[in-house]
Scaffold this motif. Structure first.
Motif, PDB file in Angstrom:
ATOM      1  N   LEU A   1       9.830   4.078  -3.018  1.00 48.86           N
ATOM      2  CA  LEU A   1       8.527   4.450  -3.582  1.00 48.86           C
ATOM      3  C   LEU A   1       7.396   3.665  -2.933  1.00 48.86           C
ATOM      4  CD1 LEU A   1       9.433   4.756  -7.382  1.00 48.86           C
ATOM      5  CD2 LEU A   1       8.965   6.615  -5.764  1.00 48.86           C
ATOM      6  N   ILE A   2       7.580   2.360  -2.801  1.00 48.66           N
ATOM      7  CA  ILE A   2       6.532   1.530  -2.202  1.00 48.66           C
ATOM      8  C   ILE A   2       6.376   1.844  -0.716  1.00 48.66           C
ATOM      9  CG2 ILE A   2       5.827  -0.833  -1.664  1.00 48.66           C
ATOM     10  CD1 ILE A   2       7.317  -1.713  -4.206  1.00 48.66           C
ATOM     11  N   THR A   3       7.500   1.979  -0.012  1.00 50.90           N
ATOM     12  CA  THR A   3       7.440   2.217   1.423  1.00 50.90           C
ATOM     13  C   THR A   3       6.825   3.569   1.735  1.00 50.90           C
ATOM     14  OG1 THR A   3       9.436   0.872   1.697  1.00 50.90           O
ATOM     15  CG2 THR A   3       8.762   2.215   3.565  1.00 50.90           C
ATOM     16  N   LEU A   4       7.161   4.598   0.962  1.00 49.62           N
ATOM     17  CA  LEU A   4       6.552   5.906   1.176  1.00 49.62           C
ATOM     18  C   LEU A   4       5.043   5.840   1.022  1.00 49.62           C
ATOM     19  CD1 LEU A   4       8.968   8.409  -0.620  1.00 49.62           C
ATOM     20  CD2 LEU A   4       8.342   8.422   1.795  1.00 49.62           C
ATOM     21  N   SER A   5       4.582   5.103   0.023  1.00 43.77           N
ATOM     22  CA  SER A   5       3.135   4.986  -0.205  1.00 43.77           C
ATOM     23  C   SER A   5       2.455   4.279   0.959  1.00 43.77           C
ATOM     24  CB  SER A   5       2.877   4.233  -1.513  1.00 43.77           C
ATOM     25  OG  SER A   5       3.480   4.886  -2.610  1.00 43.77           O
TER      26      SER A   5
END
Length: 330
Positions: free
Chosen positions: A308-312
């Motif tokens: 989730l964090i990396t996609l953002s």
């Protein structure tokens, strides 16, 4: 990303690098072939400017924020550890630091593959241009490229026989350039075919041309992803070559003009978008995982939060840094 968060769930996840190397060797060599056919030369300055513009800005942004985060929030961060890792990454030398056991990376060990990629860029355009001038026929160029792939395999087997460490085999340019050269060989071979008859290619492309064969190739690749161990001697003896061959066969199938269910699947908007932001995913996921480990997140919790964090972050990098720079030079 799954492999780095939950290795037991996908022990062969690292094989994604082999697939990427074949694809990269194919794309870069295809560009060189088109440019040389049009101009009878390669504009090396323009080539490196394009590569730098594609790779360096996002990398510099990641390293800057990584360095600031360590300086401000990581109490035991030092120039000898994190600082040296940043310098090695900037110089595209992480792979050799790992291969020669010069420095154990703290959070940036994943950039070994980016280092291999850049080192390939530094050599291949010049060697390609030389071969194009010396060899009168493309079949001779193809033979030379295949010979270089086999030479890399031979070097890897030589080092194995002489007791080289797994890290040396896994990270060295000489032992890993094989897959890039198989991609280059595919590009040369494809350039020898007339575009009008690509859909009717014979030989190896006939094998890859059947939808049933294509799905079998996909299943074989997925099986290797699920079972291969990066420390296994079999991977270095034959696995790298096998993965390169399967990847090249699948690419031949996907290059063909026919519309198929597999091509339709791979053109799903979400997968196309993931492809667009994939460089950011590659750059950011490992340091983000390491940060989340400090919050006692492991296993599937680490993977879910990390994705989730990396996609953002990768989306921000793509839309506000990578794409604007690429669009400005169109």
């Amino acid at each position: 990303m799954v492999f780095h968060a939950v290795p037991a769930a996908l022990s062969g996840g690292f094989l994604g690098v082999d697939v990427f190397f074949v694809l990269s060797g194919y794309l870069i060599t295809s560009l060189l072939l088109v440019e040389y056919a049009a101009n009878k030369r390669i504009d090396f300055l323009h080539f490196f400017a394009r590569r730098w513009r594609r790779l360096a800005p996002a990398l510099l942004a990641m390293l800057t924020l990584y360095g600031l985060a360590n300086w401000l929030f990581v109490l035991n961060a030092t120039l000898d550890n994190q600082g040296t890792d940043i310098l090695l990454t900037l110089l595209y030398l992480t792979n050799w630091a790992r291969a020669l056991a010069l420095k154990e990376s703290v959070d940036l060990g994943h950039t070994w593959s980016l280092a291999v990629e850049w080192q390939f860029y530094m050599v291949w355009p010049f060697l390609f241009c030389l071969l194009m001038r010396l060899l009168p026929q493309k079949i001779m160029l193809l033979g030379s490229v295949v010979s270089m792939a086999l030479l890399s395999l031979g070097v890897r087997l030589y080092w194995m026989h002489h007791g080289a460490s797994v890290e040396r085999l896994y990270n060295g340019l000489d032992t890993r350039v094989e897959t890039l050269m198989w991609g280059a060989a595919l590009a040369v071979w494809m350039s020898m075919r007339k575009p009008a008859v690509i859909g009717e290619m014979r030989g190896i492309s006939k094998i890859a041309g059947s939808a049933a064969w294509a799905w079998l190739i996909v299943l074989a690749i997925l099986a290797l992803f699920a079972t291969t161990q990066w420390t296994s001697p079999k991977y270095y003896q034959a696995g790298i070559t096998l993965m390169a061959g399967l990847s090249a066969l699948l690419m031949v199938y996907l290059i063909r003009p026919e519309k198929t269910a597999l091509k339709h699947l791979l053109l799903h908007p979400w997968l196309v978008w993931l492809g667009a932001v994939s460089y950011g995913l590659y750059l950011w996921h490992f340091p983000i995982y390491k940060m989340l480990l400090s919050f006692d997140l492991t296993g599937w919790r680490l993977l879910t939060s990390g994705i989730l964090i990396t996609l953002s972050v990768a989306a921000l990098s793509y839309y506000y840094l990578e794409r604007p720079l690429l669009d400005s030079k169109k």
